[in-house]
Design an enzyme around this catalytic site. Structure first.
Site, PDB file in Angstrom:
ATOM      1  N   ASP A   1      47.817  24.957  53.359  1.00 25.98           N
ATOM      2  CA  ASP A   1      47.197  25.286  52.083  1.00 25.98           C
ATOM      3  C   ASP A   1      45.710  24.918  52.193  1.00 25.98           C
ATOM      4  O   ASP A   1      45.270  24.280  53.157  1.00 25.98           O
ATOM      5  CB  ASP A   1      47.884  24.565  50.919  1.00 25.98           C
ATOM      6  CG  ASP A   1      47.611  25.267  49.590  1.00 25.98           C
ATOM      7  OD1 ASP A   1      46.634  26.048  49.505  1.00 25.98           O
ATOM      8  OD2 ASP A   1      48.349  25.037  48.616  1.00 25.98           O
TER       9      ASP A   1
HETATM   10  C1  NOJ Z   1      45.646  26.577  46.845  1.00 27.78           C
HETATM   11  C2  NOJ Z   1      46.996  26.933  46.288  1.00 27.78           C
HETATM   12  O1  NOJ Z   1      47.834  25.796  46.288  1.00 27.78           O
HETATM   13  C3  NOJ Z   1      47.694  28.047  47.032  1.00 27.78           C
HETATM   14  O2  NOJ Z   1      48.831  28.412  46.321  1.00 27.78           O
HETATM   15  C4  NOJ Z   1      46.757  29.207  47.250  1.00 27.78           C
HETATM   16  O3  NOJ Z   1      47.441  30.259  47.881  1.00 27.78           O
HETATM   17  C5  NOJ Z   1      45.585  28.720  48.054  1.00 27.78           C
HETATM   18  N1  NOJ Z   1      44.885  27.692  47.301  1.00 27.78           N
HETATM   19  C6  NOJ Z   1      44.612  29.828  48.433  1.00 27.78           C
HETATM   20  O4  NOJ Z   1      43.840  30.187  47.374  1.00 27.78           O
END
Ligand code: NOJ
Length: 718
Positions: free
Chosen positions: A264
């Site tokens: 993530d």
């Molecule tokens: C953080 C989030 O937790 C995740 O779900 C998302 O896909 C990513 N950022 C990318 O933006």
């Protein structure tokens, strides 16, 4: 390209080029010659040496932009391995569908297939190849803002939707240029943060992880999802992104995932504040050895992978395997032949936000709505009556909800306009009454005036889009005070009130339910939200949604979910006296249970029959019920099947959903609905982590919600 050629390509790559493939960056450095990031965001600055070797791009969109980025990159890069474009297309690209929790409330996985397919088309023509969806985290705490991205508290329901979303995005084959790759997230157990606070610690036994949390990710993997995203939380004390047991032993070796794992955003570096890595270098070491392939938006691999390989702390073979997985994905998508894939400005004009897509958005929004209460107020009749429409969502407030990236709230259909055109013979008076969190005396007075002139009042209330989603946890999940005050004041007039709720989580409805004769849960319904709500309010569409997550009686009960365990001192068995598992001040039960939702018609369930009261490994049991529409409208009902394993080695949930069918019936019509129960549906995770069913007795419940009555019993003989 033939897959065998990928190995030749890999052999040609320098270590720097390989590590570049493992890094995801912004598109800006390719679009802007004077690219520079300074100030507090400077940690995001893409190191200039990474620009010609990076492997993928986050968050770029639009055919023109993505083509340009690809062109600039291909020109700068030595081996000309095309970039992969990824983004968060969560419940639609520009045509916005209801939030995933609303899609879950449809209890119809086809809605997920349809919406994902349309999302894929709009995403693909804008030049993006991968969406960071579906989010299949099991959720039990509505304080957590991200419950809106999930399909709820039940693993069986989540499995069905996980599979459906992946199928919708990816289609049958990438020879369809409008198919995109999906990335299931967040592995693992991100949906169980302590206290419902985002990014917080998750603490659970491995047995529970396996029993409740893994199956929806597994369903997405079995459906062929190409990527898995790690979660921000710890699993047994180790952040997922650096957790080799989780990513290698469990996800890859045991669950059979062969695709790309992406961290993530910033999660590799976050191992430092987590306190498992002293610095970026150690964070890189842990993530690489855990087999996390792509590092999203931080650059620790780029800076330190080589040192780790030189020092013998990371085997270059691991890097090669990661790169090969990425090359394979690029190749599957046909990027070596056509690095732009479906990116096309003409197609963007024709396909994005098309009438056909909006029509689906309307239908799915209608299907997602859940009628929670209806004391003879709805549907509104078009009989010349005066309706007062009051509240921030009547007009102007964002109905798209969080994670609507390219969606434009202003283009969503307005509830006010839609209700006016649906009620042709009557009069619709409108007053704002309150904004989301504040009101004025003047607004209040206008609202009271409109309501006092009306025969019936519709209150359009809720949370703002920013109040749910990532980093949007709330400790108080009631309606904002100004809206609660408004509702209470309007209720003093004694007019019939139907409240429509727009929100991203189950709410505590103590300030709503006593003042509303009817409550319609509309979630964030998306692009066609206004019209969908008007259609349901006026009965053009009969609501058929059912709750995918329990609505608590009060926040103090949380977590409150239907498939909980019994205790040694069940409150039901000790009605008198103190020493039972209960609160002194509130019941143990949610206000509105999982699976619950009303219709404008009524359904009768016949006595349930079981084809046999003994099940063996080879003999299944047929559970049947006849459902009759006893009202005078066409309606859809979700018939739900639950079981309870009466005695297990490990305590078993009070009820577990094992099947559901959505059935449409004309007035007076009956249909037989049958489910087949087999031994594999009775399997659970034992103390030694083996998965098997125990011989013994099982109760069966069939009905309209998780409150379904006891309908029979059978024994599993082994
Ligand atoms: C953080 C989030 O937790 C995740 O779900 C998302 O896909 C990513 N950022 C990318 O933006």
């Amino acid at each position: 390209m033939e897959e065998s050629k990928l190995q030749d390509l890999l052999n040609e790559m320098t270590l720097e080029e390989k590590v570049g493939q493992l890094t995801q960056v912004f598109g800006q450095p390719y679009l802007d010659d004077n690219y520079e990031v300074t100030g507090p965001m400077s940690f995001l600055a893409v190191p200039s040496e990474l620009v010609p070797v990076a492997g993928s791009i986050l968050g770029a969109s639009g055919a023109e932009s993505t083509r340009k980025i690809q062109d600039v990159y291909l020109e700068k890069s030595r081996l000309k391995i095309p970039l992969l474009f990824m983004a968060d297309v969560i419940h639609g690209y520009k045509t916005i569908f209801p939030i995933p929790l609303g899609i879950g409330a449809s209890w119809n996985p086809d809605t997920a297939v349809k919406t994902a397919k349309i999302s894929a088309v709009e995403t693909a023509v804008s030049g993006i190849h991968v969406t960071f969806s579906p989010m299949v985290d099991l959720v039990r705490d509505p304080r957590w803002g991200r419950v809106m991205e999930s399909t709820g508290e039940d693993k069986f329901l989540n499995e069905q939707f996980a599979e459906a979303f992946v199928r919708g995005y990816q289609g049958d084959s990438y020879s369809d240029p409008y198919a995109i790759a999906s990335c299931v997230k967040h592995f693992a157990a991100y949906g169980a943060p302590e206290g419902g606070r985002d990014y917080n610690t998750v603490n659970m036994s491995e047995r529970q992880l396996r029993e409740d949390y893994l199956s929806a990710y597994q369903a997405a993997i079995d459906a062929g999802t190409e990527l898995v995203m790690t979660s921000f939380n710890v699993v047994d004390g180790i952040p997922s992104t650096g957790n080799r047991w989780l990513l290698k032993d469990l996800l890859r070796d045991e669950m059979g995932f062969e695709g790309v794992v992406i961290s993530d955003w910033g999660a590799v570096k976050e191992m430092i504040p987590h306190g498992v890595a002293a610095d970026e270098k150690e964070a890189a070491l842990k993530a690489l050895n855990a087999t996390n392939d792509i590092e999203m938006m931080t650059f620790t691999y780029h800076r330190y992978a080589k040192d780790h390989i030189d020092a013998g702390h990371v085997d270059e073979k691991l890097i090669d395997e990661s790169v090969m997985r990425i090359l394979k994905l690029k190749n599957k998508l046909g990027l070596f032949e056509n690095p732009y894939r479906a990116a096309s400005q003409d197609d963007e004009k024709d396909l994005i936000f098309s009438d056909a897509h909006r029509q689906t958005a309307l239908e799915v929004a209608e299907e997602s709505m859940v009628l929670l209460k209806n004391d003879s107020v709805l549907p509104l009749e078009d009989n010349g009556q005066t309706v007062a429409l009051i509240g921030p969502f009547a007009e102007g407030e964002d109905m798209l909800g969080a994670w609507s990236w390219k969606g434009e709230a202003e283009t969503a259909s307005s509830l006010h306009a839609s209700l006016k055109s649906a009620l042709t013979s009557g009069n619709v008076l409108y007053a704002k009454g309150s904004a989301i969190t504040e009101t004025t005396e003047e607004w209040m007075e206008e609202a009271v005036k409109a309501a006092s002139e009306a025969d019936v009042v519709i209150m359009a209330l809720g949370e703002s889009a920013e109040m749910s989603g990532e980093a949007a946890s709330r400790s108080d999940i009631t309606l904002p005070q100004s809206q609660a005050d408004l509702l209470k004041k309007i209720a003093e007039l004694g007019k019939p009130i139907a409240t429509v709720l727009f929100n991203g989580r189950p709410l505590d409805l103590n300030t709503v339910e006593p003042y509303s004769d009817a409550i319609l849960e509309a979630w964030f319904p998306g692009t066609e939200g206004g019209e969908a709500v008007a259609n349901v309010l006026t009965g053009k569409t009969n609501p058929s949604g059912k709750l995918p997550m329990s609505f608590p009686e009060s926040v103090g009960q949380i977590p409150v979910y239907y498939n909980h365990y019994n205790t040694g001192r069940p409150a039901e068995e000790r009605e008198e006296g103190r020493y039972a598992s209960r609160y002194l001040d509130v019941s143990n039960y949610p206000k509105y249970a999982f699976g619950y939702g009303l219709s404008y018609t009524s359904f009768d369930y016949s006595k349930v029959t079981l084809s046999n009261d003994i099940m063996t490994s080879d003999e299944t049991i047929e559970v049947s019920v006849t459902l009759t529409n006893t009202g005078n409208r066409v309606g859809q009902e979700v018939v739900q099947l639950y079981i309870r394993d009466l005695v297990g080695e490990v305590v078993r949930p009070m009820k577990e959903l094992k099947g559901f069918r959505k059935v449409q019936l004309n007035p007076g019509e009956s249909k037989k609905v049958s489910f087949t129960l087999s031994e594999d549906m009775l399997i659970y995770v034992h103390q030694d982590l083996t998965e098997k069913a125990d011989a013994g007795e099982f109760d069966v419940f069939v009905g309209a919600s998780s409150l379904a009555e006891h309908s029979g019993r059978f024994s599993l003989k082994k």
